[in-house]
Structures are given as structure tokens and as C-alpha cells.
Scaffold this active site. Structure first.
Site, mmCIF file in Angstrom:
data_model
loop_
_atom_site.group_PDB
_atom_site.id
_atom_site.type_symbol
_atom_site.label_atom_id
_atom_site.label_comp_id
_atom_site.label_asym_id
_atom_site.label_seq_id
_atom_site.Cartn_x
_atom_site.Cartn_y
_atom_site.Cartn_z
ATOM 1 N N PHE A 150 0.907 -1.085 -0.035
ATOM 2 C CA PHE A 150 0.126 0.118 -0.091
ATOM 3 C C PHE A 150 1.058 1.287 0.077
ATOM 4 O O PHE A 150 1.398 1.302 0.990
ATOM 5 C CB PHE A 150 -1.022 -0.025 1.169
ATOM 6 N N ASP A 235 9.400 2.743 1.509
ATOM 7 C CA ASP A 235 8.217 3.660 2.179
ATOM 8 C C ASP A 235 8.015 3.373 3.611
ATOM 9 O O ASP A 235 7.591 2.292 4.094
ATOM 10 C CB ASP A 235 7.051 3.102 1.166
ATOM 11 N N LYS A 264 2.746 10.961 7.413
ATOM 12 C CA LYS A 264 1.984 11.007 8.469
ATOM 13 C C LYS A 264 2.478 11.703 9.779
ATOM 14 O O LYS A 264 2.046 12.617 9.984
ATOM 15 C CB LYS A 264 2.025 9.391 8.728
HETATM 16 C C1 LIG Z 1 3.331 2.740 3.285
HETATM 17 C C2 LIG Z 1 2.341 3.985 3.125
HETATM 18 N N1 LIG Z 1 2.535 4.616 2.047
HETATM 19 C C3 LIG Z 1 1.919 5.731 1.613
HETATM 20 C C4 LIG Z 1 0.601 6.005 2.152
HETATM 21 C C5 LIG Z 1 0.031 6.935 1.467
HETATM 22 O O1 LIG Z 1 -0.416 8.078 2.411
HETATM 23 P P1 LIG Z 1 -1.425 9.293 2.152
HETATM 24 O O2 LIG Z 1 -2.598 8.414 2.642
HETATM 25 O O3 LIG Z 1 -1.065 10.333 3.027
HETATM 26 O O4 LIG Z 1 -1.385 9.601 0.809
HETATM 27 C C6 LIG Z 1 0.132 5.091 3.322
HETATM 28 C C7 LIG Z 1 -1.136 5.393 3.874
HETATM 29 O O5 LIG Z 1 -1.722 4.556 4.701
HETATM 30 C C8 LIG Z 1 1.072 4.329 3.756
HETATM 31 O O6 LIG Z 1 0.660 3.568 4.753
#
Ligand SMILES: Cc1ncc(COP(=O)(O)O)c(C=O)c1O
Length: 412
Positions: A150, A235, A264
Site C-alpha cells: 500500500f 516507504d 503521516k
Molecule cells: C506505507 C504507506 N505509503 C503511503 C501511504 C499514503 O499516504 P497518504 O494517505 O498520506 O497519501 C500510506 C497510507 O496509509 C502508507 O501506509
């Protein structure tokens, strides 16, 4: 069901839910809890009922709700300057970038806003690096991603999602991605070619159910990347900033990425702040006009981000996450065989597979909410816990007692 909203009467939870149902796009299915206040690890609903927040905004609230140091930094900055755009310099920007680079042991920072934007930015940087530095023929670069990942919701990111709900009817998709099963080093090795620009991975997959890869996997990925001149992009939007203990989840494996995406918790639960951080020779491929964002690196975001970095610089949150996390996992492991099938995770982060015969994850979360606990299901019968790192051990124990009792009551 639509509630009748009477003028002049205070709105009930049902009123707020029906307003959302009527006027907002239905892209979420929230629990029917309507929060109006929050402090630390606790939130209060419109009827004055308190809940312990064990989701913490998917780790955006690592420091709890309204941490005084973060709110203080935001208020101070609100009285000075909030937005300049990047057309001008401002006095929080360079300091934020230096402090973030120092905390993460990296060289250069590209501030953005949402997590998805940071991931998109990292993809663009990796492609540009592949063409300009590695010498991949134009438009032929590939990025390897993992199944069940994700990374956000943009068209390009869902192009390599393996979640059919996230993709259905959103095509045509962006080409240039190869997806292999997470944790399978041979599968990854088999798709690396001269055109591979990068491998993009979550060090622990959050949305998939807090999946920890097999021991040694991440260092083998690093070795493969080194051998083939491929960038490793971690990520750490959810796993980073002390959620698993150390500042970066990769630190646990003593692995360094070339680029990290952060988000976040970087915004302290106050506003969206994200960034790509990493090697200067990689981020250095960007030149004026090639990439940007009106709000990325704005003064308010930088001031709050700097306050977040000051909290992390104390080491207190890393320690809390490590110690309370060990306690959390000890207690959750004790529930295996008592309604729990498996527990995964690290630090104050857990994916819990409950016995699917007992309830779905959603049903369990609904029951926990009636007991004053907010948690979130992922898929099927999996729930995840990511309490704010400021949670007290007594509150944590209380929540785990409630979980144990709820599971016990579900037993036939
Ligand atoms: C690992 C990871 N990358 C990217 C995102 C995307 O972040 P955003 O919701 O701020 O676009 C998330 C969101 O849950 C995430 O857990």
C-alpha cells in the site's frame, strides 16, 4: 437512514453520520463514532463518551492528539507566516530540511504534503535517475514493487496495487512496474533487468496486515540493489518515525535505503507533511521547474515538522515504542489460541488475525468501540493496533483486557 435535523438543536452522532452519508462521497466506511475532542491517546465523541484511540490516524498521531509541543509550535507559526509557496524562501525551510536529514542520516530532503505525493515524487526521481545516471533508454525504466503493498491512491500508485478494490475501473494504468510477492527474494531477483530503476518496498507492510518480511530479506534486497545498480526506495510513511521502535523501521535490519518516503507522523497529527529523503546524488537529479507543489515545505508544515523532529531527537518515543511494544506483543501472543490465530508486528504496531469463525475484523472493531476502544480492521478477520506512542501502560493494559474479554465472549 436519514435523521431529521432540527434547527437550533445540537447535532447528535446520528445527525453527523447522516450529513456525511448525504453530502460526502462514500469512499470510506467509518465506525459510527463521531469525535469532537481529543487529547493524548483519548478521543471524546459528541455525546461526551471517551474512547482510547488504538489506531492513531494510521500512525499520523504517533505523538498523540494535540501534543502540547506540537500545538505550541503550530500556534507560534500561525502568528508569523503560514504560506509563501516555494517562489520565495522562508526561515523554517532550510532548518527543517537540515534537521530531517540529520535525524534520518540522509543528505537531502524534498518536502511534499501527502504520503501518496511523496511516493509519486520518489517514483519520478527514480525514473529520472535511471535515464540520466544509469543510462536506461528513454521511457523504458521499470520499478519493482511488492504484492499486497500500500503506497497511496493516485492513478500511478494504484497501477501497481494488487488490491482489486483499489484498481477496479480506475484504468488505464501507468506502465513501468513489475510486481512480485513480498518477502520472496528469488522472485525479486528474477525480474531485475538493466532497465530496473528501483525497488520500492514497505519495510513492514501496514495496510496488508502488518506483515513483517522473513529475517534477512531486506538486507538481501539491499545486496541485490547494490549488485545491479538499482535504487532501494523504502516507504516508511507508516513504519517510520518510531512506530516500530527506531526512527526508521529499516534501521532494525541495519539496512540503508537510497530514498525514503516519510509522511503521516511528520505532520504531528496537525497537518499533512511528507518528504522524500535520501542520497544527494539521487535527489539531485531534480532541477527548477521539473517537480513541485504549492504547499510542499510551507512555513507552518516546516515549523510543525521541526517540532516533531525535536520530539524524536529526545529518543523518548523510540524507547516507549520499543518497551511498550514488547509488552503489547507479549500480551497479544498470550491471546493466540484464545480467539487469536496469529499476531505480527514490531514496536507499538500489531496485526492480529482473529479466528474467522468468531467474527470479521469489522465486527470485532464494532464490539471494541462499544467498550470504548477504537481499532481498525484491514482485510477479513485481521485488525491492526497502532496506539499513539504516548499511551500509558495502564491504558494499554486496560485495552488489552477489553480485547481479551471481547474475544472470550465471542467464543461459542
Ligand atoms: C506505507 C504507506 N505509503 C503511503 C501511504 C499514503 O499516504 P497518504 O494517505 O498520506 O497519501 C500510506 C497510507 O496509509 C502508507 O501506509
Amino acid at each position: 437512514m436519514t435523521a431529521t435535523i432540527l434547527p437550533g438543536e445540537p447535532l447528535t452522532a446520528a445527525d453527523h453520520v447522516s450529513l456525511a452519508e448525504r453530502y460526502s462521497a462514500h469512499n470510506y466506511h467509518p465506525l459510527p463514532v463521531v469525535i469532537s475532542h481529543a487529547e493524548g491517546a483519548w478521543v471524546t465523541d459528541v455525546a461526551g463518551r471517551r474512547y482510547l484511540d488504538l489506531l492513531a490516524g494510521y500512525s499520523a498521531l504517533n505523538f498523540g492528539h494535540r501534543h502540547p509541543a506540537l500545538v505550541g509550535a503550530a500556534i507560534d507559526q500561525l502568528h508569523r507566516v503560514t504560506l509563501t509557496s516555494r517562489a520565495f524562501h522562508h526561515n523554517q525551510f532550510g532548518l527543517f530540511c537540515r534537521e530531517l536529514a540529520q535525524l534520518t542520516g540522509t543528505e537531502m530532503v524534498l518536502p511534499m504534503n501527502s504520503g501518496a505525493e511523496a511516493v509519486e515524487s520518489a517514483i519520478k526521481i527514480a525514473r529520472k535517475w535511471a535515464y540520466q545516471v544509469k543510462g536506461v533508454p528513454p521511457d523504458r525504466a521499470e520499478i519493482i514493487t511488492a504484492g499486497a503493498s500500500f503506497h497511496g491512491r493516485t492513478t500511478t500508485i494504484v497501477s501497481f496495487s494488487t488490491d482489486s478494490e483499489a484498481r477496479a475501473d480506475f484504468g488505464p494504468f501507468t506502465p513501468g512496474f513489475r510486481t512480485v510477492p513480498y518477502g520472496d527474494i528469488d522472485a525479486l531477483a528474477s525480474v531485475i533487468t538493466e532497465r530496473t530503476a528501483a525497488v520500492l518496498l514497505e519495510p513492514i507492510q501496514g495496510e496488508a496486515g502488518v506483515i513483517v518480511p522473513p529475517p534477512g530479506y531486506l538486507s538481501r534486497v539491499r545486496q541485490l540493489c547494490d549488485r545491479h545498480g538499482v535504487l532501494l526506495i523504502a516507504d516508511e510513511i507508516q513504519s517510520g518515525l518510531a512506530r516500530t521502535g527506531p526512527v526508521l523501521a529499516l534501521d532494525y535490519d541495519h539496512v540503508r535505503a537510497d530514498l525514503y518516503t516519510l509522511g503521516k507522523a511528520l505532520g504531528g497529527g496537525i497537518l499533512p507533511v511528507s518528504a522524500v529523503v535520501g542520497r544527494a546524488d539521487v535527489l539531485g537529479v531534480l532541477h527548477p521547474g521539473e517537480h513541485g507543489s504549492t504547499f510542499g515545505g510551507n512555513p507552518l508544515a516546516c515549523a510543525v515538522g521541526r517540532a516533531v523532529l525535536r520530539l524524536l531527537a529526545t529518543g523518548e518515543y523510540q524507547k516507549r515504542s520499543t518497551e511498550l511494544g514488547a509488552h503489547l506483543h507479549r500480551r497479544l501472543d498470550g491471546l493466540v489460541g484464545h480467539g487469536v490465530v496469529e499476531v505480527r508486528g514490531r514496536g507499538l504496531w500489531a496485526g492480529i488475525d482473529i479466528d474467522p469463525e468468531l467474527a470479521t475484523g469489522r465486527q470485532l472493531c464494532e464490539q471494541l468501540a462499544t467498550r470504548g476502544i477504537l481499532a481498525k480492521d484491514t482485510h477479513g478477520s485481521t485488525i491492526r493496533l497502532a496506539p499513539p506512542l504516548v499511551i500509558g501502560v495502564t491504558d494499554l493494559d486496560w485495552a488489552l483486557d477489553q480485547l481479551a474479554t471481547t474475544l472470550e465472549k465471542l467464543q461459542p
